[in-house]
Each structure stands twice: as structure tokens, then as C-alpha cells.
Write a protein that holds these residues in place. Structure first.
Motif, PDB file in Angstrom:
ATOM      1  N   HIS A  72       0.837  -1.207   0.000  1.00 50.50           N
ATOM      2  CA  HIS A  72       0.000   0.000   0.000  1.00 50.50           C
ATOM      3  C   HIS A  72       0.867   1.250   0.000  1.00 50.50           C
ATOM      4  N   ARG A  73       1.612   1.465  -1.051  1.00 52.56           N
ATOM      5  CA  ARG A  73       2.520   2.613  -1.115  1.00 52.56           C
ATOM      6  C   ARG A  73       1.761   3.938  -1.147  1.00 52.56           C
ATOM      7  N   GLY A  74       0.630   3.986  -1.834  1.00 55.45           N
ATOM      8  CA  GLY A  74      -0.145   5.216  -1.928  1.00 55.45           C
ATOM      9  C   GLY A  74      -0.681   5.661  -0.578  1.00 55.45           C
ATOM     10  N   VAL A  75      -1.175   4.714   0.180  1.00 57.22           N
ATOM     11  CA  VAL A  75      -1.696   5.030   1.518  1.00 57.22           C
ATOM     12  C   VAL A  75      -0.562   5.509   2.410  1.00 57.22           C
ATOM     13  N   LEU A  76       0.596   4.885   2.278  1.00 52.44           N
ATOM     14  CA  LEU A  76       1.754   5.287   3.075  1.00 52.44           C
ATOM     15  C   LEU A  76       2.183   6.703   2.725  1.00 52.44           C
ATOM     16  N   ALA A  77       2.208   7.028   1.430  1.00 51.37           N
ATOM     17  CA  ALA A  77       2.574   8.385   1.010  1.00 51.37           C
ATOM     18  C   ALA A  77       1.560   9.403   1.531  1.00 51.37           C
ATOM     19  N   LEU A  78       0.277   9.064   1.478  1.00 51.98           N
ATOM     20  CA  LEU A  78      -0.764   9.954   2.004  1.00 51.98           C
ATOM     21  C   LEU A  78      -0.587  10.160   3.504  1.00 51.98           C
ATOM     22  N   LEU A  79      -0.281   9.110   4.222  1.00 56.07           N
ATOM     23  CA  LEU A  79      -0.082   9.209   5.667  1.00 56.07           C
ATOM     24  C   LEU A  79       1.123  10.076   5.999  1.00 56.07           C
ATOM     25  N   VAL A  80       2.228   9.893   5.278  1.00 54.46           N
ATOM     26  CA  VAL A  80       3.419  10.713   5.517  1.00 54.46           C
ATOM     27  C   VAL A  80       3.117  12.174   5.204  1.00 54.46           C
ATOM     28  N   GLY A  81       2.384  12.431   4.116  1.00 50.07           N
ATOM     29  CA  GLY A  81       2.004  13.805   3.775  1.00 50.07           C
ATOM     30  C   GLY A  81       1.136  14.447   4.850  1.00 50.07           C
ATOM     31  N   ALA A  82       0.183  13.679   5.363  1.00 47.47           N
ATOM     32  CA  ALA A  82      -0.681  14.205   6.421  1.00 47.47           C
ATOM     33  C   ALA A  82       0.118  14.529   7.677  1.00 47.47           C
ATOM     34  N   ILE A  83       1.055  13.677   8.011  1.00 44.41           N
ATOM     35  CA  ILE A  83       1.895  13.927   9.191  1.00 44.41           C
ATOM     36  C   ILE A  83       2.737  15.179   8.983  1.00 44.41           C
ATOM     37  N   MET A  84       3.294  15.340   7.789  1.00 47.12           N
ATOM     38  CA  MET A  84       4.108  16.528   7.502  1.00 47.12           C
ATOM     39  C   MET A  84       3.253  17.803   7.588  1.00 47.12           C
ATOM     40  N   LEU A  85       2.035  17.754   7.037  1.00 45.37           N
ATOM     41  CA  LEU A  85       1.155  18.925   7.128  1.00 45.37           C
ATOM     42  C   LEU A  85       0.819  19.246   8.578  1.00 45.37           C
ATOM     43  N   TRP A  86       0.576  18.220   9.369  1.00 45.24           N
ATOM     44  CA  TRP A  86       0.239  18.466  10.772  1.00 45.24           C
ATOM     45  C   TRP A  86       1.426  19.077  11.512  1.00 45.24           C
ATOM     46  N   LEU A  87       2.632  18.583  11.223  1.00 44.77           N
ATOM     47  CA  LEU A  87       3.812  19.127  11.894  1.00 44.77           C
ATOM     48  C   LEU A  87       4.096  20.566  11.455  1.00 44.77           C
ATOM     49  N   MET A  88       3.761  20.905  10.215  1.00 44.86           N
ATOM     50  CA  MET A  88       4.040  22.244   9.688  1.00 44.86           C
ATOM     51  C   MET A  88       2.814  23.161   9.781  1.00 44.86           C
ATOM     52  N   ARG A  89       1.822  22.789  10.575  1.00 44.46           N
ATOM     53  CA  ARG A  89       0.580  23.552  10.633  1.00 44.46           C
ATOM     54  C   ARG A  89       0.786  24.977  11.135  1.00 44.46           C
ATOM     55  N   GLY A  90       1.701  25.198  12.060  1.00 43.00           N
ATOM     56  CA  GLY A  90       1.939  26.539  12.602  1.00 43.00           C
ATOM     57  C   GLY A  90       2.424  27.512  11.534  1.00 43.00           C
TER      58      GLY A  90
END
Length: 135
Positions: A72-90
């Protein structure tokens, strides 16, 4: 004295033999415990079995995660992207707020009849440069 039945004599001999075996076992246990205490024996036994189980479980989880990630590479990429957005939310929210403030300022300038053409763009760039210098 009365004579004891032969069955009783045999049972007594078996009892004495069993007692001798138990006394030898107790003597061996006491000697062994004298070398290493009960608490250290239990803790070393428990810690080695727990750490072995944890290692085995962790390796199983890692192998399963690798298989799932490759499937499930696509799901993994989506999850990593979501984590990056959450970390960079400020910083992202600060950027959005600054753009909204500039749009509100431009709208207010238009209402006041000021020219928001090229001069306003260079003024906004100067304001950004000044803000960058202050930070």
C-alpha cells in the motif's frame, strides 16, 4: 513386642527412601540458593524471557509493517504527507493569516480610494522584507 506385618515394613522402607531423596534435593537447593539468591534468579529469568518475547514480537511487527508498506505505497505516502502537514501547521497557518491580512488591507485601501497598483505591491514587498528583518 508384636510382630509388624510385612506390608507395613515395606511401606516404611519406601517412606524412608523417599525421605532421603527429598532431603538430598533440599540440600542441593540450599547450596544452589547460597550461590545466587532467589530474587536475582527470578529477575534474571523473568527479564530474559520478557526481553526475548519483546524482540520476537517486535521483529514480527516490523516484518508485517514492511509487507503492508510495500503493498500500500499510496496510503503510506498519504499518511506521511498528512503527518508533515500536521507538523508544519503553525507556519502554514501563519502564512495564510498574513495573506488574509494583506487582502483585507488591500480591500480597505480600495474603499478609501487609494491606488493599489504597482506602488502597493512594492509597499507590500517592503513590508515583508521589514518583517523578515525583524524576525
Amino acid at each position: 513386642m508384636t510382630r509388624l506385618p510385612s506390608r507395613f515394613v515395606e511401606d516404611r522402607a519406601l517412606r524412608d527412601a523417599a525421605r532421603a531423596v527429598i532431603e538430598e534435593d533440599i540440600a542441593r537447593i540450599r547450596a544452589s540458593l547460597g550461590e545466587q539468591g532467589v530474587a536475582s534468579r527470578v529477575s534474571s529469568s523473568v527479564s530474559s524471557s520478557i526481553s526475548g518475547r519483546v524482540r520476537a514480537g517486535a521483529s514480527d511487527v516490523l516484518e508485517q509493517a514492511k509487507r503492508q508498506a510495500s503493498d500500500h505505497r499510496g496510503v503510506l505516502a498519504l499518511l506521511v504527507g498528512a503527518i508533515m502537514l500536521w507538523l508544519m501547521r503553525g507556519p502554514l497557518l501563519a502564512l495564510v493569516d498574513r495573506d488574509e491580512e494583506e487582502d483585507a488591507q488591500d480591500a480597505q485601501d480600495e474603499e478609501n480610494g487609494e491606488d493599489v497598483g504597482a506602488d502597493a505591491d512594492t509597499g507590500a514587498e517592503a513590508a515583508r522584507a521589514t518583517e523578515g528583518d525583524l524576525q
